[in-house]
Design a protein around this motif. Structure first.
Motif, PDB file in Angstrom:
ATOM      1  N   LEU A  49      50.184  55.268  46.985  1.00  0.00           N
ATOM      2  CA  LEU A  49      48.758  55.501  46.764  1.00  0.00           C
ATOM      3  C   LEU A  49      47.905  54.385  47.359  1.00  0.00           C
ATOM      4  O   LEU A  49      46.858  54.658  47.964  1.00  0.00           O
ATOM      5  CB  LEU A  49      48.469  55.670  45.272  1.00  0.00           C
ATOM      6  N   MET A  50      48.345  53.155  47.206  1.00  0.00           N
ATOM      7  CA  MET A  50      47.590  52.030  47.774  1.00  0.00           C
ATOM      8  C   MET A  50      47.572  52.115  49.294  1.00  0.00           C
ATOM      9  O   MET A  50      46.532  51.933  49.925  1.00  0.00           O
ATOM     10  CB  MET A  50      48.182  50.698  47.317  1.00  0.00           C
ATOM     11  N   GLN A  51      48.706  52.399  49.893  1.00  0.00           N
ATOM     12  CA  GLN A  51      48.808  52.487  51.352  1.00  0.00           C
ATOM     13  C   GLN A  51      47.945  53.633  51.891  1.00  0.00           C
ATOM     14  O   GLN A  51      47.359  53.528  52.959  1.00  0.00           O
ATOM     15  CB  GLN A  51      50.263  52.685  51.744  1.00  0.00           C
ATOM     16  N   THR A  52      47.859  54.709  51.145  1.00  0.00           N
ATOM     17  CA  THR A  52      47.155  55.896  51.608  1.00  0.00           C
ATOM     18  C   THR A  52      45.654  55.839  51.354  1.00  0.00           C
ATOM     19  O   THR A  52      44.869  56.232  52.223  1.00  0.00           O
ATOM     20  CB  THR A  52      47.728  57.159  50.917  1.00  0.00           C
ATOM     21  N   PHE A  53      45.238  55.349  50.181  1.00  0.00           N
ATOM     22  CA  PHE A  53      43.841  55.501  49.778  1.00  0.00           C
ATOM     23  C   PHE A  53      43.061  54.212  49.597  1.00  0.00           C
ATOM     24  O   PHE A  53      41.836  54.251  49.513  1.00  0.00           O
ATOM     25  CB  PHE A  53      43.765  56.304  48.468  1.00  0.00           C
ATOM     26  N   ASP A  54      43.712  53.057  49.505  1.00  0.00           N
ATOM     27  CA  ASP A  54      43.001  51.799  49.300  1.00  0.00           C
ATOM     28  C   ASP A  54      42.177  51.447  50.530  1.00  0.00           C
ATOM     29  O   ASP A  54      42.638  51.624  51.665  1.00  0.00           O
ATOM     30  CB  ASP A  54      43.996  50.676  48.996  1.00  0.00           C
ATOM     31  N   ARG A  55      40.944  50.986  50.307  1.00  0.00           N
ATOM     32  CA  ARG A  55      40.070  50.563  51.404  1.00  0.00           C
ATOM     33  C   ARG A  55      39.440  49.219  51.037  1.00  0.00           C
ATOM     34  O   ARG A  55      39.117  48.990  49.873  1.00  0.00           O
ATOM     35  CB  ARG A  55      38.970  51.601  51.628  1.00  0.00           C
ATOM     36  N   PRO A  56      39.260  48.333  52.024  1.00  0.00           N
ATOM     37  CA  PRO A  56      38.696  47.014  51.712  1.00  0.00           C
ATOM     38  C   PRO A  56      37.328  47.100  51.034  1.00  0.00           C
ATOM     39  O   PRO A  56      37.022  46.298  50.151  1.00  0.00           O
ATOM     40  CB  PRO A  56      38.573  46.334  53.082  1.00  0.00           C
ATOM     41  N   GLU A  57      36.529  48.079  51.423  1.00  0.00           N
ATOM     42  CA  GLU A  57      35.180  48.185  50.858  1.00  0.00           C
ATOM     43  C   GLU A  57      35.166  48.884  49.493  1.00  0.00           C
ATOM     44  O   GLU A  57      34.170  48.839  48.781  1.00  0.00           O
ATOM     45  CB  GLU A  57      34.233  48.905  51.824  1.00  0.00           C
ATOM     46  N   GLU A  58      36.273  49.517  49.137  1.00  0.00           N
ATOM     47  CA  GLU A  58      36.367  50.186  47.833  1.00  0.00           C
ATOM     48  C   GLU A  58      37.835  50.190  47.406  1.00  0.00           C
ATOM     49  O   GLU A  58      38.608  51.048  47.799  1.00  0.00           O
ATOM     50  CB  GLU A  58      35.819  51.613  47.929  1.00  0.00           C
ATOM     51  N   ARG A  59      38.183  49.180  46.612  1.00  0.00           N
ATOM     52  CA  ARG A  59      39.573  48.968  46.232  1.00  0.00           C
ATOM     53  C   ARG A  59      40.048  50.066  45.282  1.00  0.00           C
ATOM     54  O   ARG A  59      39.280  50.581  44.472  1.00  0.00           O
ATOM     55  CB  ARG A  59      39.750  47.611  45.548  1.00  0.00           C
ATOM     56  N   LEU A  60      41.318  50.389  45.381  1.00  0.00           N
ATOM     57  CA  LEU A  60      41.952  51.397  44.535  1.00  0.00           C
ATOM     58  C   LEU A  60      42.730  50.696  43.438  1.00  0.00           C
ATOM     59  O   LEU A  60      43.463  49.744  43.704  1.00  0.00           O
ATOM     60  CB  LEU A  60      42.899  52.260  45.371  1.00  0.00           C
ATOM     61  N   ALA A  61      42.574  51.157  42.214  1.00  0.00           N
ATOM     62  CA  ALA A  61      43.378  50.676  41.088  1.00  0.00           C
ATOM     63  C   ALA A  61      44.219  51.847  40.608  1.00  0.00           C
ATOM     64  O   ALA A  61      43.701  52.954  40.428  1.00  0.00           O
ATOM     65  CB  ALA A  61      42.472  50.170  39.968  1.00  0.00           C
ATOM     66  N   TRP A  76      44.127  56.922  38.774  1.00  0.00           N
ATOM     67  CA  TRP A  76      43.561  56.058  39.806  1.00  0.00           C
ATOM     68  C   TRP A  76      42.050  55.930  39.604  1.00  0.00           C
ATOM     69  O   TRP A  76      41.392  56.837  39.103  1.00  0.00           O
ATOM     70  CB  TRP A  76      43.869  56.571  41.211  1.00  0.00           C
ATOM     71  N   ILE A  77      41.545  54.773  39.990  1.00  0.00           N
ATOM     72  CA  ILE A  77      40.099  54.516  39.963  1.00  0.00           C
ATOM     73  C   ILE A  77      39.743  53.867  41.285  1.00  0.00           C
ATOM     74  O   ILE A  77      40.424  52.951  41.750  1.00  0.00           O
ATOM     75  CB  ILE A  77      39.716  53.600  38.791  1.00  0.00           C
ATOM     76  N   GLN A  78      38.679  54.379  41.896  1.00  0.00           N
ATOM     77  CA  GLN A  78      38.185  53.818  43.148  1.00  0.00           C
ATOM     78  C   GLN A  78      36.663  53.847  43.080  1.00  0.00           C
ATOM     79  O   GLN A  78      36.053  54.917  43.096  1.00  0.00           O
ATOM     80  CB  GLN A  78      38.693  54.609  44.341  1.00  0.00           C
ATOM     81  N   GLY A  79      36.082  52.654  42.995  1.00  0.00           N
ATOM     82  CA  GLY A  79      34.633  52.572  42.833  1.00  0.00           C
ATOM     83  C   GLY A  79      34.220  53.178  41.503  1.00  0.00           C
ATOM     84  O   GLY A  79      34.852  52.948  40.480  1.00  0.00           O
ATOM     85  N   PRO A  80      33.177  54.016  41.525  1.00  0.00           N
ATOM     86  CA  PRO A  80      32.679  54.592  40.270  1.00  0.00           C
ATOM     87  C   PRO A  80      33.413  55.858  39.830  1.00  0.00           C
ATOM     88  O   PRO A  80      33.022  56.492  38.856  1.00  0.00           O
ATOM     89  CB  PRO A  80      31.221  54.918  40.616  1.00  0.00           C
ATOM     90  N   ARG A  81      34.458  56.256  40.571  1.00  0.00           N
ATOM     91  CA  ARG A  81      35.158  57.505  40.269  1.00  0.00           C
ATOM     92  C   ARG A  81      36.632  57.252  39.989  1.00  0.00           C
ATOM     93  O   ARG A  81      37.187  56.238  40.380  1.00  0.00           O
ATOM     94  CB  ARG A  81      35.055  58.481  41.448  1.00  0.00           C
ATOM     95  N   GLY A  82      37.222  58.222  39.358  1.00  0.00           N
ATOM     96  CA  GLY A  82      38.649  58.145  39.095  1.00  0.00           C
ATOM     97  C   GLY A  82      39.228  59.531  38.940  1.00  0.00           C
ATOM     98  O   GLY A  82      38.505  60.530  38.974  1.00  0.00           O
ATOM     99  N   GLY A  83      40.520  59.581  38.775  1.00  0.00           N
ATOM    100  CA  GLY A  83      41.201  60.853  38.600  1.00  0.00           C
ATOM    101  C   GLY A  83      42.670  60.614  38.370  1.00  0.00           C
ATOM    102  O   GLY A  83      43.107  59.495  38.079  1.00  0.00           O
ATOM    103  N   ARG A  84      43.414  61.685  38.515  1.00  0.00           N
ATOM    104  CA  ARG A  84      44.858  61.622  38.342  1.00  0.00           C
ATOM    105  C   ARG A  84      45.506  62.347  39.505  1.00  0.00           C
ATOM    106  O   ARG A  84      44.973  63.347  39.987  1.00  0.00           O
ATOM    107  CB  ARG A  84      45.262  62.277  37.026  1.00  0.00           C
ATOM    108  N   ALA A  85      46.660  61.851  39.940  1.00  0.00           N
ATOM    109  CA  ALA A  85      47.400  62.484  41.035  1.00  0.00           C
ATOM    110  C   ALA A  85      48.741  62.966  40.492  1.00  0.00           C
ATOM    111  O   ALA A  85      49.405  62.253  39.740  1.00  0.00           O
ATOM    112  CB  ALA A  85      47.630  61.493  42.168  1.00  0.00           C
ATOM    113  N   LEU A  86      49.112  64.172  40.874  1.00  0.00           N
ATOM    114  CA  LEU A  86      50.434  64.707  40.560  1.00  0.00           C
ATOM    115  C   LEU A  86      51.304  64.493  41.780  1.00  0.00           C
ATOM    116  O   LEU A  86      50.903  64.828  42.900  1.00  0.00           O
ATOM    117  CB  LEU A  86      50.358  66.200  40.225  1.00  0.00           C
TER     118      LEU A  86
END
Length: 166
Positions: A49-61, A76-86
């Protein structure tokens, strides 16, 4: 033994020790042989998930990650949004993101509809509920801000492929 092998073994040992301390209730409920495999799977999922979706301007947790059988759910949380991945582990041991959703991924029906066997779906939903209890309230609420269901990859049980929303 090369440096990469030594570092990998050290990392596995550290991850195992951390997981056993942080997740002692969950670990105690699983057979001991499954704990290292679960920890390795959680690490691989976070890495994907980090390799695919993390961006320097909006970090992925990425937190929490729960694994049961060949399926997993990662919050996962990225900026003001979050969700779940299956995710599903393929026959070669690689993890693939099948879909992203919000609140719907907390329940077994969407999991079963997405091809997760009934027993795994029930176990995943229960494990996710338990894992999310440990999150701070605001953080847990962000995981449900993703609207709808978006299929990312793989083949869904209805024969559709690729990216589309529901």
């Amino acid at each position: 033994m090369n440096l990469h092998s030594i570092l990998r073994r050290m990392l596995h040992g550290v991850l195992l020790a951390c997981a056993l301390c942080a997740n002692s209730i969950t670990a105690a409920a699983e057979p001991p042989a499954s704990v290292p495999a679960r920890i390795e799977a959680e690490h691989a999922i976070r890495h994907l998930l980090m390799q695919t979706f993390d961006r320097p301007e909006e970090r992925l947790a990425v937190e929490p990650v729960v694994v049961r059988g060949r399926h997993a759910i990662a919050g996962w949380i990225q900026g003001p949004r979050g969700g779940r991945a299956l995710l599903r582990q393929d026959e070669h041991g690689r993890w693939q993101v099948l879909l992203c959703a919000g609140e719907a991924l907390r329940t077994a029906p969407l999991l079963r509809e997405s091809g997760v066997p009934a027993a795994e779906a029930t176990a995943l939903a229960a494990a996710l509920a338990e894992a999310e209890k440990g999150l701070p309230t605001g953080r847990a609420a962000l995981l449900s801000t993703f609207e709808g269901v978006v299929r990312i990859s793989g083949k869904d049980p209805h024969g559709h492929h690729g990216h589309h929303g529901h």
